[in-house]
Design an enzyme around this catalytic site. Structure first.
Site, mmCIF file in Angstrom:
data_model
loop_
_atom_site.group_PDB
_atom_site.id
_atom_site.type_symbol
_atom_site.label_atom_id
_atom_site.label_comp_id
_atom_site.label_asym_id
_atom_site.label_seq_id
_atom_site.Cartn_x
_atom_site.Cartn_y
_atom_site.Cartn_z
ATOM 1 N N ARG A 1 149.508 9.096 -33.202
ATOM 2 C CA ARG A 1 149.478 7.860 -33.980
ATOM 3 C C ARG A 1 149.620 6.636 -33.072
ATOM 4 N NH1 ARG A 1 147.436 6.369 -38.534
ATOM 5 N NH2 ARG A 1 147.751 8.587 -38.955
ATOM 6 N N HIS B 1 153.175 11.825 -39.863
ATOM 7 C CA HIS B 1 152.266 10.703 -39.622
ATOM 8 C C HIS B 1 152.212 10.346 -38.140
ATOM 9 C CE1 HIS B 1 150.796 6.436 -40.223
ATOM 10 N NE2 HIS B 1 150.000 7.098 -41.028
ATOM 11 N N CYS B 2 153.349 10.434 -37.464
ATOM 12 C CA CYS B 2 153.411 10.101 -36.038
ATOM 13 C C CYS B 2 152.523 10.991 -35.177
ATOM 14 C CB CYS B 2 154.841 10.227 -35.524
ATOM 15 S SG CYS B 2 156.070 9.199 -36.344
ATOM 16 N N THR B 3 152.251 12.204 -35.652
ATOM 17 C CA THR B 3 151.493 13.177 -34.848
ATOM 18 C C THR B 3 149.992 13.109 -35.096
ATOM 19 O OG1 THR B 3 151.606 14.980 -36.465
ATOM 20 C CG2 THR B 3 153.478 14.743 -34.939
#
Length: 374
Positions: free
Chosen positions: A125, A366-368
């Site tokens: 992300r 979401h960060c990944t």
């Protein structure tokens, strides 16, 4: 709702010499894409995450120097589980270092496309390009000059990921004067963005840059007409308070906002202030926001004890036909998260995953991920 700090001092910029060796194979190392000038970049728009995707990009970049031996295996399994869940709904393109391709293939299976690429870490992300389109059907990626969250972690390889992805796709990489990460941006696809001041206006990224200059650059590259600024919180985690752990658009005019119920947490006051601001805000079209509150779990017993454990539900990912969200073992809170997401995304399947190893590193689903719009 704590988010990730660097996990070991070895991951600091001063430890950049500890990065693993290896280079991109000839097939996987296209030349750098063209960078467009300001005039050529006009008319771009960042689509809402809920619009149709061509694919999701991820990074199989967990390294022992950062994650340590205890989390290394489990976090890789979490990445494979996230990729597997998304691949049931849309293609997944997973970057992986050359020397870890076989391991990634074993864990991810044949349903995930693997692409050789040197990496420092797994947070796609933040390191990947922010994809945009224009009214003539052109597509491009924006490179926001990733600098390791303000110089907190070694990032020589991750700083090249956005350009590498755009080169592979044959898309131009649009240059920006800003330093920021994709996790610091939340857009509705209709001209409105939510951005945390603690991240984007931080002097460790954009010294001397004020709101007006930042907004002008986001308008130029992402088609943003209105920025709703949240204070966030600086210095508490490696991201300095990314937006995607605080507030997410469901659609224009509707926002899911996190609420921390632990009075001892620094995010207790932060999330309440954010709710006040969001409820008083209007979007680029003059609409008041419908703010849906999503409380974090209250009785988490993580499978990986860590004071940086990111036990928040707001960091979900919207893909074609589904919402991929975490579960933390708090039966009531997990069920509440599922019910709220089902209500807000009635046409999508809600898939909840155990991602405790990723959360122990201070991040979320979401960060990944990074979506590539259709």
């Amino acid at each position: 709702m704590n988010r990730r700090r660097f996990l070991q001092q070895a991951s600091l910029l001063s430890g950049s010499a500890m990065l693993l060796g290896g280079c991109l194979s000839a097939e996987a190392a296209p030349s750098a894409p063209p960078r467009q000038d300001r005039q050529a970049a006009t008319g771009w728009r960042m689509p809402d995450e809920g619009e149709r995707h061509a694919a999701t990009w991820m990074a199989f970049g967990a390294r022992e120097a950062i994650w340590g031996g205890r989390l290394l295996g489990p976090v890789r399994q979490n990445l494979a589980a996230i990729a597997g869940a998304i691949s049931a709904f849309e293609p997944v393109r997973m970057l992986a270092p050359e020397n870890e391709m076989e391991l990634a293939r074993r864990l991810c299976g044949d349903g995930v496309q693997l692409i050789a690429q040197p990496l420092d870490d797994l947070w796609m992300r933040d390191t990947g390009p922010v994809f945009v389109r224009d009214g003539r059907g052109r597509a491009a990626g924006v490179g926001f000059n990733f600098n390791g969250w303000g110089g907190k972690q070694a990032h020589d390889r991750d700083a090249k990921v956005a350009a590498a992805v755009c080169a592979r796709l044959g898309r131009p990489l649009l240059a920006s004067s800003l330093i920021l990460e994709g996790g610091g941006l939340e857009v509705d696809g209709d001209g409105t963005a939510i951005v945390t001041e603690s991240c984007v206006l931080n002097r460790n990224r954009n010294p001397g840059v004020g709101k007006a200059a930042c907004e002008a650059e986001l308008k130029r590259l992402l088609g943003i007409d209105k920025v709703i600024w949240l204070p966030g919180v600086a210095g508490r985690d490696i991201t300095d308070g990314h937006t995607d752990f605080y507030a997410r658009f469901v659609r224009p005019g509707v926002v899911i906002a996190g609420l921390d119920g632990d009075p001892s947490s620094y995010d207790y006051a932060v999330t309440r202030r954010h709710l006040e601001l969001l409820r008083a805000a209007r979007d680029a079209r003059g609409r008041p926001l419908d703010v849906v509150v999503l409380e974090g779990p209250s009785s988490v017993r993580p499978r990986f004890e860590n004071r940086e454990f990111a036990a928040g539900y707001v960091n979900f990912y919207v893909c074609n036909g589904a919402v991929i969200a975490p579960q933390f073992g708090d039966a009531a809170a997990d069920a509440n998260c599922r019910a709220i997401l089902r209500e807000q995304f009635p046409d999508r399947e809600i898939v909840q995953l155990d991602i405790d190893a990723v959360a122990a590193g201070g991040g979320g689903i979401h960060c990944t991920t990074q979506q590539q719009p259709a």
